[in-house]
Design a protein around this motif. Sequence first.
Motif, PDB file in Angstrom:
ATOM      1  N   HIS A   3       0.841  -1.197   0.000  1.00 37.64           N
ATOM      2  CA  HIS A   3       0.000   0.000   0.000  1.00 37.64           C
ATOM      3  C   HIS A   3       0.878   1.249   0.000  1.00 37.64           C
ATOM      4  O   HIS A   3       1.814   1.365   0.793  1.00 37.64           O
ATOM      5  CB  HIS A   3      -0.913   0.021   1.225  1.00 37.64           C
ATOM      6  CG  HIS A   3      -1.834  -1.158   1.308  1.00 37.64           C
ATOM      7  ND1 HIS A   3      -2.849  -1.375   0.411  1.00 37.64           N
ATOM      8  CD2 HIS A   3      -1.874  -2.194   2.185  1.00 37.64           C
ATOM      9  CE1 HIS A   3      -3.490  -2.492   0.726  1.00 37.64           C
ATOM     10  NE2 HIS A   3      -2.909  -3.007   1.800  1.00 37.64           N
ATOM     11  N   LEU A   5       0.642   5.496   0.198  1.00 40.74           N
ATOM     12  CA  LEU A   5      -0.204   6.650   0.499  1.00 40.74           C
ATOM     13  C   LEU A   5       0.260   7.833  -0.337  1.00 40.74           C
ATOM     14  O   LEU A   5       1.438   8.201  -0.302  1.00 40.74           O
ATOM     15  CB  LEU A   5      -0.124   6.993   1.984  1.00 40.74           C
ATOM     16  CG  LEU A   5      -0.948   8.200   2.446  1.00 40.74           C
ATOM     17  CD1 LEU A   5      -2.437   7.984   2.179  1.00 40.74           C
ATOM     18  CD2 LEU A   5      -0.706   8.484   3.925  1.00 40.74           C
ATOM     19  N   ILE A  33      -3.583   4.679  -1.994  1.00 46.16           N
ATOM     20  CA  ILE A  33      -4.648   5.366  -1.264  1.00 46.16           C
ATOM     21  C   ILE A  33      -4.342   6.852  -1.383  1.00 46.16           C
ATOM     22  O   ILE A  33      -3.247   7.294  -1.028  1.00 46.16           O
ATOM     23  CB  ILE A  33      -4.677   4.960   0.226  1.00 46.16           C
ATOM     24  CG1 ILE A  33      -4.717   3.437   0.366  1.00 46.16           C
ATOM     25  CG2 ILE A  33      -5.843   5.629   0.935  1.00 46.16           C
ATOM     26  CD1 ILE A  33      -5.925   2.781  -0.224  1.00 46.16           C
ATOM     27  N   ILE A  35      -5.153  10.962  -0.769  1.00 44.66           N
ATOM     28  CA  ILE A  35      -5.808  11.989   0.043  1.00 44.66           C
ATOM     29  C   ILE A  35      -5.534  13.345  -0.591  1.00 44.66           C
ATOM     30  O   ILE A  35      -4.377  13.777  -0.671  1.00 44.66           O
ATOM     31  CB  ILE A  35      -5.297  11.964   1.491  1.00 44.66           C
ATOM     32  CG1 ILE A  35      -5.676  10.629   2.144  1.00 44.66           C
ATOM     33  CG2 ILE A  35      -5.846  13.145   2.285  1.00 44.66           C
ATOM     34  CD1 ILE A  35      -5.165  10.465   3.548  1.00 44.66           C
ATOM     35  N   ASP A  61      -8.724  12.645   7.431  1.00 42.60           N
ATOM     36  CA  ASP A  61      -8.642  11.608   6.392  1.00 42.60           C
ATOM     37  C   ASP A  61      -7.365  10.785   6.544  1.00 42.60           C
ATOM     38  O   ASP A  61      -7.369   9.556   6.365  1.00 42.60           O
ATOM     39  CB  ASP A  61      -8.663  12.250   5.002  1.00 42.60           C
ATOM     40  CG  ASP A  61     -10.013  12.854   4.657  1.00 42.60           C
ATOM     41  OD1 ASP A  61     -10.990  12.579   5.378  1.00 42.60           O
ATOM     42  OD2 ASP A  61     -10.084  13.602   3.663  1.00 42.60           O
ATOM     43  N   ALA A  65      -7.041   6.739   7.193  1.00 45.19           N
ATOM     44  CA  ALA A  65      -6.302   5.880   6.263  1.00 45.19           C
ATOM     45  C   ALA A  65      -5.234   5.080   7.002  1.00 45.19           C
ATOM     46  O   ALA A  65      -5.044   3.879   6.750  1.00 45.19           O
ATOM     47  CB  ALA A  65      -5.664   6.731   5.167  1.00 45.19           C
TER      48      ALA A  65
END
Length: 444
Positions: A3, A5, A33, A35, A61, A65
């Motif tokens: 993952h 970010l 992911i 934001i 947020d 996450a």
Amino acid sequence: MIHILCVGGLDPSGSAGIIIDSFVAKCFGAHPICIPTAITMQSYEHVLKIRERDVTDIIYDLKKALAFFDFSAVKIGMVYSPEILENVVSALYSEGIPIVYDPVMVASSGGLLSTDDLAERIANVSTKFRLITPNIDEGLKILEDESKKSARISIDQLKEMAMELGEKLRCPVLLKGGHLKDEKEAIDVLVHDNSVRFFVSERVAGGIIRGTGCAYSTLIATFLAMGDPLEIAIRRAKGALYSMINNSYSVGSNVRVLGLPDREYNVIVALSNALRELVKFLPSDFVPEVGMNIAYALPHAVRREEVCGIKGRIVRFGDEVLSMGHPEFGASDHMARVVLTAMEYDVGIRCAINIRYSQEIIECCHSLNLKVAGFSRKEEPAGVKTMEWGIARAIEEYRKATGSLNVPDVIFDKGAVGKEAMIRVLGQSPKDVLHKVRKIVYAL
């Protein structure tokens, strides 16, 4: 699943920001992911409007996450104000996640994407970055020296500037030299652990390409997340980006967007096509006693398994040249090491072929204005692998002699006891390499 970010601006045009971050991370098997820190209203010529998100909403947020996903790396892109940057970095650093920060301050169109005081406050949090990736204009803003223009900066000044940034920010700095207008290569400089390293690829012509800075930093974060050391992650990222730029496509108004990177299928097809063409025109006396091979690497290759070669080699049978096998990844250790070493100096040099050595061929290469270099096996130190040492030695000596950052088209050695003399022809692709070999054949 890895993952990643991605924190940054949302560009509805789809060509930059967290949309392109998501695209490139998925291309290499990571799950992004995203934001948003702001929504930017942009055309390909102008920044029309910026709608900054409230910092408390961004941090909310972010914390949600972090609670749901186990992130292996973070890429931060556009943050409009220093308050957002400081709060985001503080929240992430406490989690121990490596942070790659691309300090986006100006859009490709020239419009401002940050407040005036962002650049001067980056140093407040920069020690928490695994890497920061400014371009020249952003670097000048951080150094508070906007008297210089990127088009007028030399390679030596680029290196000096990267070192100044490293000293000020106290973190690894990758200064991107893509804005050096007079250079044929895209040259980036890494300052890390008191050392300086250049990363080079050929500059690709063909209009404005949006999102390259966003993609580059996200690719670095992706490869870091996969466990690569910093320098390897940067080299893989630059190779991947070069491939995506080569495969870019037009969206009008002389603007292009990044395409998909070359994958295994593309490499195998290109090598298969080259092999069929090669055996048609190559004279049999160009084949060495040990046979030939041609290798072609993935754009982000750093391992033998990421280089495709001919399983079984290419051999001479009477007056014919025959392929004894088919393209397969990991098939040629020898030529894979040639290509991987060359890619350490220029990520665009992804292909190489070996042919029989003769002084006549070397003289022909010089007459064709091909870039030629050699190494002597007699000078090989004990305990090294010949190909890695020899190819690196030839490239470094060539660069020292010419004052350029080029990789030679041709690298030869005259052999040793039990080792056949050999010529290696290098290039960006099988098509490029065969073009050079054909020129040599037709000139003799």
